[in-house]
Design a protein around this motif. Sequence first.
Motif, PDB file in Angstrom:
ATOM      1  N   GLY A 216      25.219   3.674 -22.037  1.00  0.00           N
ATOM      2  CA  GLY A 216      25.614   2.559 -23.137  1.00  0.00           C
ATOM      3  C   GLY A 216      24.754   2.783 -24.604  1.00  0.00           C
ATOM      4  O   GLY A 216      26.023   3.322 -25.568  1.00  0.00           O
ATOM      5  N   TYR A 217      23.985   3.379 -24.115  1.00  0.00           N
ATOM      6  CA  TYR A 217      23.452   4.451 -25.662  1.00  0.00           C
ATOM      7  C   TYR A 217      24.194   5.522 -26.355  1.00  0.00           C
ATOM      8  O   TYR A 217      25.399   5.607 -28.009  1.00  0.00           O
ATOM      9  CB  TYR A 217      22.126   4.841 -25.510  1.00  0.00           C
ATOM     10  CG  TYR A 217      21.248   3.560 -25.634  1.00  0.00           C
ATOM     11  CD1 TYR A 217      21.189   3.128 -25.893  1.00  0.00           C
ATOM     12  CD2 TYR A 217      19.974   3.839 -24.740  1.00  0.00           C
ATOM     13  CE1 TYR A 217      20.532   1.686 -25.337  1.00  0.00           C
ATOM     14  CE2 TYR A 217      19.244   2.931 -24.629  1.00  0.00           C
ATOM     15  CZ  TYR A 217      19.101   1.792 -24.858  1.00  0.00           C
ATOM     16  OH  TYR A 217      18.468   0.617 -24.732  1.00  0.00           O
ATOM     17  N   THR A 218      25.349   5.545 -25.113  1.00  0.00           N
ATOM     18  CA  THR A 218      26.230   7.169 -25.673  1.00  0.00           C
ATOM     19  C   THR A 218      26.894   6.215 -26.216  1.00  0.00           C
ATOM     20  O   THR A 218      27.627   6.702 -27.118  1.00  0.00           O
ATOM     21  CB  THR A 218      27.040   7.732 -24.406  1.00  0.00           C
ATOM     22  OG1 THR A 218      25.403   8.969 -23.544  1.00  0.00           O
ATOM     23  CG2 THR A 218      27.790   8.596 -24.795  1.00  0.00           C
ATOM     24  N   GLY A 219      28.105   5.434 -25.744  1.00  0.00           N
ATOM     25  CA  GLY A 219      29.373   4.265 -26.544  1.00  0.00           C
ATOM     26  C   GLY A 219      28.776   3.859 -27.557  1.00  0.00           C
ATOM     27  O   GLY A 219      29.513   4.059 -28.995  1.00  0.00           O
ATOM     28  N   GLU A 220      27.262   3.713 -28.101  1.00  0.00           N
ATOM     29  CA  GLU A 220      26.684   2.966 -29.461  1.00  0.00           C
ATOM     30  C   GLU A 220      27.083   4.152 -30.497  1.00  0.00           C
ATOM     31  O   GLU A 220      27.628   4.157 -31.318  1.00  0.00           O
ATOM     32  CB  GLU A 220      25.682   2.428 -29.037  1.00  0.00           C
ATOM     33  CG  GLU A 220      25.063   1.057 -28.034  1.00  0.00           C
ATOM     34  CD  GLU A 220      23.894   0.246 -28.230  1.00  0.00           C
ATOM     35  OE1 GLU A 220      23.333   0.976 -28.849  1.00  0.00           O
ATOM     36  OE2 GLU A 220      24.509  -0.843 -27.511  1.00  0.00           O
TER      37      GLU A 220
END
Length: 259
Positions: A216-220
């Motif tokens: 999720g942090y990657t996408g953010e």
Amino acid sequence: MYRFLLTPRWWGINVFVLLAIPFCVFMGSWQLSRFEARVDEHRDAESAATDARRETPRPLTELLPVDKATAGRQTTATGRYAEQLLVPDRELDGRDGFYVLTLLRTDDGKALPVVRGWLPGDADTAKAPAPPSGEVTVTGALQASETPGDNGVSARGGLPAGQTAAISAASLVNLVPYDLYDAWVTLDKADPGLTTVPPGRTADTGLDLKAFQNLGYTGEWFVFAGFVVFMWFRLLRREVEYQRDAELGLLPEDEPAHA
């Protein structure tokens, strides 16, 4: 028309953009690498668990202390069964029930907690199958001591006599009068009248919530990078339109000029 890009205001904007985009891409790539590393750890753990079930059981003392390398491996121990306890709030195949935990006294005087099987919650626990008498040799998967409150292990107190919330030396030390191994074993084949308890997953080796947080942090971070680019183009277009309107004399008289 684009001379405004040389103004101090736009120098600051451009420097920020040039620094922010690589930073966001770097952080996104780092988070993605963390996710991929956790996926690899999960695959390695699954492979190790499969190999452990196929390997020849090793004596208990050769696998202690329990760590990521030895947890789940097949072990064997010989002794005589002693005290028997029930471990409540244990789910198996979507049903709540009890682990039947029996202490195996070994020749060195220490006791090994052995999960002989599982009973459904609606069973008459007073009639839990008694352990075999005499000297026995058990074979099963070695497990690390549990910590109350972690990985679904109950932390509640005030249990009835003959029950324990967690399977660990720290939890059992006040219930039995002898030393305990800081480990436990779940039998490969449950004793008659019980259901076999599969070995649990070693802590920090599964594809858990942290892995999906990394994803999720990657996408953010990549969204942040795209947002920075979007805002830069939006500001640029707005400035170009303003400059064009100024050249055509279309600006209101009271509108201040941009720096």
